[in-house]
Design a protein around this motif. Structure first.
Motif, PDB file in Angstrom:
ATOM      1  N   LYS A 165       0.826  -1.215   0.000  1.00  0.00           N
ATOM      2  CA  LYS A 165       0.000   0.000   0.000  1.00  0.00           C
ATOM      3  C   LYS A 165       0.860   1.264   0.000  1.00  0.00           C
ATOM      4  N   ILE A 166       2.055   1.154   0.539  1.00  0.00           N
ATOM      5  CA  ILE A 166       2.960   2.304   0.626  1.00  0.00           C
ATOM      6  C   ILE A 166       3.806   2.429  -0.634  1.00  0.00           C
ATOM      7  N   HIS A 167       4.359   1.301  -1.068  1.00  0.00           N
ATOM      8  CA  HIS A 167       5.230   1.274  -2.249  1.00  0.00           C
ATOM      9  C   HIS A 167       5.049  -0.099  -2.897  1.00  0.00           C
ATOM     10  N   LYS A 168       4.486  -0.114  -4.087  1.00  0.00           N
ATOM     11  CA  LYS A 168       4.144  -1.367  -4.761  1.00  0.00           C
ATOM     12  C   LYS A 168       5.309  -2.359  -4.756  1.00  0.00           C
ATOM     13  N   TRP A 169       6.507  -1.913  -5.128  1.00  0.00           N
ATOM     14  CA  TRP A 169       7.649  -2.822  -5.210  1.00  0.00           C
ATOM     15  C   TRP A 169       8.072  -3.356  -3.845  1.00  0.00           C
ATOM     16  N   ALA A 170       7.894  -2.558  -2.811  1.00  0.00           N
ATOM     17  CA  ALA A 170       8.223  -3.022  -1.459  1.00  0.00           C
ATOM     18  C   ALA A 170       7.368  -4.232  -1.092  1.00  0.00           C
ATOM     19  N   GLY A 171       6.099  -4.173  -1.441  1.00  0.00           N
ATOM     20  CA  GLY A 171       5.224  -5.314  -1.186  1.00  0.00           C
ATOM     21  C   GLY A 171       5.559  -6.509  -2.051  1.00  0.00           C
ATOM     22  N   LEU A 172       5.832  -6.257  -3.331  1.00  0.00           N
ATOM     23  CA  LEU A 172       6.149  -7.351  -4.250  1.00  0.00           C
ATOM     24  C   LEU A 172       7.456  -8.048  -3.896  1.00  0.00           C
ATOM     25  N   LEU A 173       8.399  -7.305  -3.323  1.00  0.00           N
ATOM     26  CA  LEU A 173       9.671  -7.907  -2.921  1.00  0.00           C
ATOM     27  C   LEU A 173       9.499  -8.926  -1.792  1.00  0.00           C
ATOM     28  N   PHE A 174       8.360  -8.915  -1.144  1.00  0.00           N
ATOM     29  CA  PHE A 174       8.081  -9.881  -0.080  1.00  0.00           C
ATOM     30  C   PHE A 174       7.564 -11.216  -0.626  1.00  0.00           C
ATOM     31  N   ILE A 175       7.194 -11.271  -1.898  1.00  0.00           N
ATOM     32  CA  ILE A 175       6.635 -12.514  -2.451  1.00  0.00           C
ATOM     33  C   ILE A 175       7.594 -13.696  -2.317  1.00  0.00           C
ATOM     34  N   PRO A 176       8.874 -13.581  -2.680  1.00  0.00           N
ATOM     35  CA  PRO A 176       9.764 -14.734  -2.479  1.00  0.00           C
ATOM     36  C   PRO A 176       9.864 -15.150  -1.009  1.00  0.00           C
ATOM     37  N   TYR A 177       9.842 -14.192  -0.110  1.00  0.00           N
ATOM     38  CA  TYR A 177       9.882 -14.451   1.332  1.00  0.00           C
ATOM     39  C   TYR A 177       8.643 -15.235   1.755  1.00  0.00           C
ATOM     40  N   ILE A 178       7.477 -14.806   1.288  1.00  0.00           N
ATOM     41  CA  ILE A 178       6.229 -15.508   1.600  1.00  0.00           C
ATOM     42  C   ILE A 178       6.287 -16.947   1.064  1.00  0.00           C
ATOM     43  N   LEU A 179       6.747 -17.097  -0.150  1.00  0.00           N
ATOM     44  CA  LEU A 179       6.829 -18.437  -0.749  1.00  0.00           C
ATOM     45  C   LEU A 179       7.789 -19.338   0.012  1.00  0.00           C
ATOM     46  N   TRP A 180       8.949 -18.802   0.387  1.00  0.00           N
ATOM     47  CA  TRP A 180       9.945 -19.613   1.086  1.00  0.00           C
ATOM     48  C   TRP A 180       9.466 -19.990   2.488  1.00  0.00           C
ATOM     49  N   VAL A 181       8.865 -19.044   3.195  1.00  0.00           N
ATOM     50  CA  VAL A 181       8.371 -19.358   4.541  1.00  0.00           C
ATOM     51  C   VAL A 181       7.167 -20.296   4.459  1.00  0.00           C
ATOM     52  N   SER A 182       6.386 -20.210   3.401  1.00  0.00           N
ATOM     53  CA  SER A 182       5.308 -21.182   3.194  1.00  0.00           C
ATOM     54  C   SER A 182       5.894 -22.583   3.026  1.00  0.00           C
TER      55      SER A 182
END
Length: 157
Positions: free
Chosen positions: A127-144
């Motif tokens: 919501k603050i910076h689109k790329w900041a949120g998108l950069l979390f996708i690999p983190y979400i996938l790995w922790v999943s």
């Protein structure tokens, strides 16, 4: 947005420092206790975890830097920082719970909470910076994936 090299380095250094502490906790058992427990067939080789986590911590640090650059325009900046710090603390705690304390079940409960907080953090960052949120996708996938791995290790042991 003007690039601020010191802020950029500090944001990455924070996440890499968390990773180093977690790495220390992991190193206490990876060659001993971890080798003795039952693991599922899809368990990655030990050498893979270091490069993956290092890459993820760098991405997380970059995301934090991108949000930091918008700090003056964020009315809820303290709350954003709090969620970010909570997920970093939970990230670090998992390594201690799993590898240092050998509490597989407690680590499983903790990683589920971690994953929820990571998703909340990613949405806030997006919501603050689109790329900041998108950069979390690999983190979400790995922790999943790590959650599934933790669950299977719990079941097998």
């Amino acid at each position: 947005m003007k690039f601020r090299p010191l802020a950029f380095i500090i944001n990455i250094a924070i996440t890499l420092s968390i990773g180093a502490l977690g790495g220390w906790a992991t190193a206490t058992s990876v060659e001993t206790w971890y080798k003795t427990i039952n693991k599922p067939s899809f368990n990655p080789p030990d050498w893979l975890f270091g490069p993956v986590w290092t890459s993820l911590y760098i991405l997380i640090g970059i995301a934090a830097y991108l949000v930091w650059t918008k700090r003056d325009t964020i009315t809820h900046f303290p709350r954003t920082v709090a969620i970010y710090l909570i997920q970093l603390i939970l990230n670090l705690a998992w390594s201690f719970i799993f590898f240092y304390l050998h509490e597989i079940g407690f680590a499983l409960a903790e990683i589920i909470l971690l994953l929820i907080i990571i998703v909340i953090n990613a949405l806030m960052f997006y919501k603050i910076h689109k790329w900041a949120g998108l950069l979390f996708i690999p983190y979400i996938l790995w922790v999943s994936f790590a959650s599934v791995l933790n669950y299977n290790i719990f079941i097998l042991n």
